[in-house]
Design an enzyme around this catalytic site. Structure first.
Site, PDB file in Angstrom:
ATOM      1  N   HIS A 145     -13.322   6.706  40.637  1.00  0.00           N
ATOM      2  CA  HIS A 145     -12.204   7.219  41.436  1.00  0.00           C
ATOM      3  C   HIS A 145     -11.744   8.600  40.973  1.00  0.00           C
ATOM      4  O   HIS A 145     -10.616   8.996  41.250  1.00  0.00           O
ATOM      5  CB  HIS A 145     -11.033   6.208  41.400  1.00  0.00           C
ATOM      6  CG  HIS A 145     -11.334   4.935  42.127  1.00  0.00           C
ATOM      7  ND1 HIS A 145     -10.575   3.782  42.016  1.00  0.00           N
ATOM      8  CD2 HIS A 145     -12.333   4.633  43.007  1.00  0.00           C
ATOM      9  CE1 HIS A 145     -11.106   2.836  42.784  1.00  0.00           C
ATOM     10  NE2 HIS A 145     -12.165   3.319  43.375  1.00  0.00           N
ATOM     11  N   CYS A 153     -11.273  22.918  44.272  1.00  0.00           N
ATOM     12  CA  CYS A 153     -11.016  23.900  45.320  1.00  0.00           C
ATOM     13  C   CYS A 153     -12.022  23.617  46.432  1.00  0.00           C
ATOM     14  O   CYS A 153     -13.204  23.404  46.131  1.00  0.00           O
ATOM     15  CB  CYS A 153     -11.216  25.306  44.753  1.00  0.00           C
ATOM     16  SG  CYS A 153     -11.317  26.568  46.032  1.00  0.00           S
ATOM     17  N   SER A 169      -8.065  -6.064  39.858  1.00  0.00           N
ATOM     18  CA  SER A 169      -7.682  -7.099  40.824  1.00  0.00           C
ATOM     19  C   SER A 169      -8.810  -7.338  41.827  1.00  0.00           C
ATOM     20  O   SER A 169      -8.764  -8.290  42.592  1.00  0.00           O
ATOM     21  CB  SER A 169      -6.401  -6.695  41.552  1.00  0.00           C
ATOM     22  OG  SER A 169      -6.579  -5.441  42.179  1.00  0.00           O
TER      23      SER A 169
HETATM   24  P1  OAD Z   1      -4.656  -3.348  39.986  1.00  0.00           P
HETATM   25  O1  OAD Z   1      -3.286  -2.873  39.631  1.00  0.00           O
HETATM   26  O2  OAD Z   1      -4.923  -3.710  41.411  1.00  0.00           O
HETATM   27  O3  OAD Z   1      -5.017  -4.630  39.107  1.00  0.00           O
HETATM   28  C1  OAD Z   1      -4.814  -4.668  37.717  1.00  0.00           C
HETATM   29  C2  OAD Z   1      -5.418  -5.953  37.157  1.00  0.00           C
HETATM   30  O4  OAD Z   1      -5.286  -5.896  35.744  1.00  0.00           O
HETATM   31  C3  OAD Z   1      -4.745  -7.246  37.614  1.00  0.00           C
HETATM   32  O5  OAD Z   1      -5.745  -8.183  37.998  1.00  0.00           O
HETATM   33  C4  OAD Z   1      -4.012  -7.747  36.356  1.00  0.00           C
HETATM   34  O6  OAD Z   1      -3.973  -9.172  36.277  1.00  0.00           O
HETATM   35  C5  OAD Z   1      -4.897  -7.175  35.260  1.00  0.00           C
HETATM   36  N1  OAD Z   1      -4.214  -6.936  33.956  1.00  0.00           N
HETATM   37  C6  OAD Z   1      -2.927  -6.603  33.728  1.00  0.00           C
HETATM   38  N2  OAD Z   1      -2.714  -6.412  32.414  1.00  0.00           N
HETATM   39  C7  OAD Z   1      -3.905  -6.621  31.789  1.00  0.00           C
HETATM   40  C8  OAD Z   1      -4.345  -6.563  30.419  1.00  0.00           C
HETATM   41  N3  OAD Z   1      -3.514  -6.237  29.451  1.00  0.00           N
HETATM   42  N4  OAD Z   1      -5.638  -6.828  30.160  1.00  0.00           N
HETATM   43  C9  OAD Z   1      -6.510  -7.147  31.152  1.00  0.00           C
HETATM   44  N5  OAD Z   1      -6.149  -7.216  32.459  1.00  0.00           N
HETATM   45  C10 OAD Z   1      -4.880  -6.952  32.782  1.00  0.00           C
HETATM   46  O7  OAD Z   1      -5.679  -2.223  39.464  1.00  0.00           O
HETATM   47  P2  OAD Z   1      -7.198  -1.927  39.878  1.00  0.00           P
HETATM   48  O8  OAD Z   1      -7.951  -3.186  40.168  1.00  0.00           O
HETATM   49  O9  OAD Z   1      -7.737  -1.019  38.838  1.00  0.00           O
HETATM   50  O10 OAD Z   1      -7.256   3.692  42.913  1.00  0.00           O
HETATM   51  O11 OAD Z   1      -6.994  -1.115  41.217  1.00  0.00           O
HETATM   52  C11 OAD Z   1      -8.097  -0.527  41.843  1.00  0.00           C
HETATM   53  C12 OAD Z   1      -7.749   0.821  42.431  1.00  0.00           C
HETATM   54  O12 OAD Z   1      -6.614   0.705  43.304  1.00  0.00           O
HETATM   55  C13 OAD Z   1      -7.301   1.847  41.404  1.00  0.00           C
HETATM   56  O13 OAD Z   1      -8.391   2.532  40.837  1.00  0.00           O
HETATM   57  C14 OAD Z   1      -6.441   2.782  42.198  1.00  0.00           C
HETATM   58  C15 OAD Z   1      -5.715   1.814  43.087  1.00  0.00           C
HETATM   59  O14 OAD Z   1      -5.304   2.304  44.309  1.00  0.00           O
HETATM   60  C16 OAD Z   1      -6.929   5.005  42.863  1.00  0.00           C
HETATM   61  O15 OAD Z   1      -5.928   5.440  42.370  1.00  0.00           O
HETATM   62  C17 OAD Z   1      -7.903   5.909  43.483  1.00  0.00           C
END
Ligand code: OAD
Length: 233
Positions: A113, A121, A181
């Site tokens: 991402h 630019c 997630s």
């Molecule tokens: P999410 O915020 O959707 O999910 C975070 C996950 O981390 C959840 O399943 C939590 O249960 C888990 N979690 C929380 N604390 C934790 C810990 N200490 N150890 C392990 N797991 C833990 O984040 P992403 O799946 O990364 O895109 O979201 C995907 C994309 O959506 C991101 O890259 C972002 C967002 O929009 C962009 O910004 C381009």
């Protein structure tokens, strides 16, 4: 907790999401305290928002840069980086834009991402820009607005990075997913792809989600608690 012998695997791939950085103090996106609970992505994280008000979007990303720079990689990031030094083939495929894996010492990191630490630019390409504030909002050569080199909602993933990630996922024989997630595509399809390719698939996440049933094993703990003790010869 059972440990994994790294030497039993040819290629170990870590697939990380925002939960990987949560214990460093970087907020996740969707849980309690998540970024998209306080900010509407429609106003800050899509091309339309940038076209409507580039300064507002750049200022939002500066706030994120400032908060990330105040955080440090944790023992989980360090365990991943250490393994890369000890094992012939380790790849990190991350959805995170915070650069924490690299700060911990990981070298082979594919950023699906993009990165908070780059701008681009439309005419002159990518500029690395590290620091709380961006050095400039406009390109010094042509005066165009510089946009964060991040895959926002509605953007295509960088095809080169995506190709490298797909190849790494096909070739890995241990796939360790940490802190995602699993709702954002195409990254959400990676666990199934790894499984189809014959990899052993492990999830580290304190909470189950829709993708959890795809894994051979789910470890219900945090990245910082689980990773430092996960690998042992
Ligand atoms: P999410 O915020 O959707 O999910 C975070 C996950 O981390 C959840 O399943 C939590 O249960 C888990 N979690 C929380 N604390 C934790 C810990 N200490 N150890 C392990 N797991 C833990 O984040 P992403 O799946 O990364 O895109 O979201 C995907 C994309 O959506 C991101 O890259 C972002 C967002 O929009 C962009 O910004 C381009």
């Amino acid at each position: 907790m059972k440990t994994i012998r790294p030497e039993d695997y040819r290629h170990i791939l870590f697939f990380t999401g925002a939960g990987m950085s949560a214990e460093s103090g970087v907020p996740t996106y969707r849980g309690a305290g998540g970024v998209w609970r306080s900010y509407r992505w429609e106003e800050y994280a899509c091309q339309d928002a940038f076209d409507a008000d580039p300064e507002k979007v750049l200022r939002f990303h500066e706030l994120r840069r400032k908060s990330v720079l105040a955080c440090q990689p944790h023992a989980g990031h360090e365990a991943v980086a250490r393994l890369e030094g000890e094992h012939p083939q380790v790849t990190v495929v991350t959805q995170n834009i915070d650069g924490m894996h690299q700060r911990a010492g990981s070298r082979r990191v594919l950023e699906l991402h993009g990165s908070l630490w780059r701008l681009r630019c439309p005419q002159h390409g990518i500029r690395e820009d590290i620091g709380e504030a961006y050095r400039r909002y406009r390109c010094e050569d042509c005066g165009n607005w510089l946009r964060p080199d991040i895959t926002w909602f509605g953007d295509m993933l960088d095809s080169f990075v995506m190709g490298q990630a797909a190849q790494a996922i096909r070739s890995c024989d241990l796939f360790v997913s940490i802190g995602t997630s699993g709702v954002v595509w195409p990254a959400a399809g990676f666990p199934q792809a790894a499984r189809d390719g014959g990899a052993r698939c492990i999830e580290i996440n304190p909470e189950a989600n829709e993708m959890s049933s795809l894994y051979h094993e789910s470890i219900r703990g945090t990245a910082g608690e689980v990773l430092p003790g996960l690998f042992s010869s």
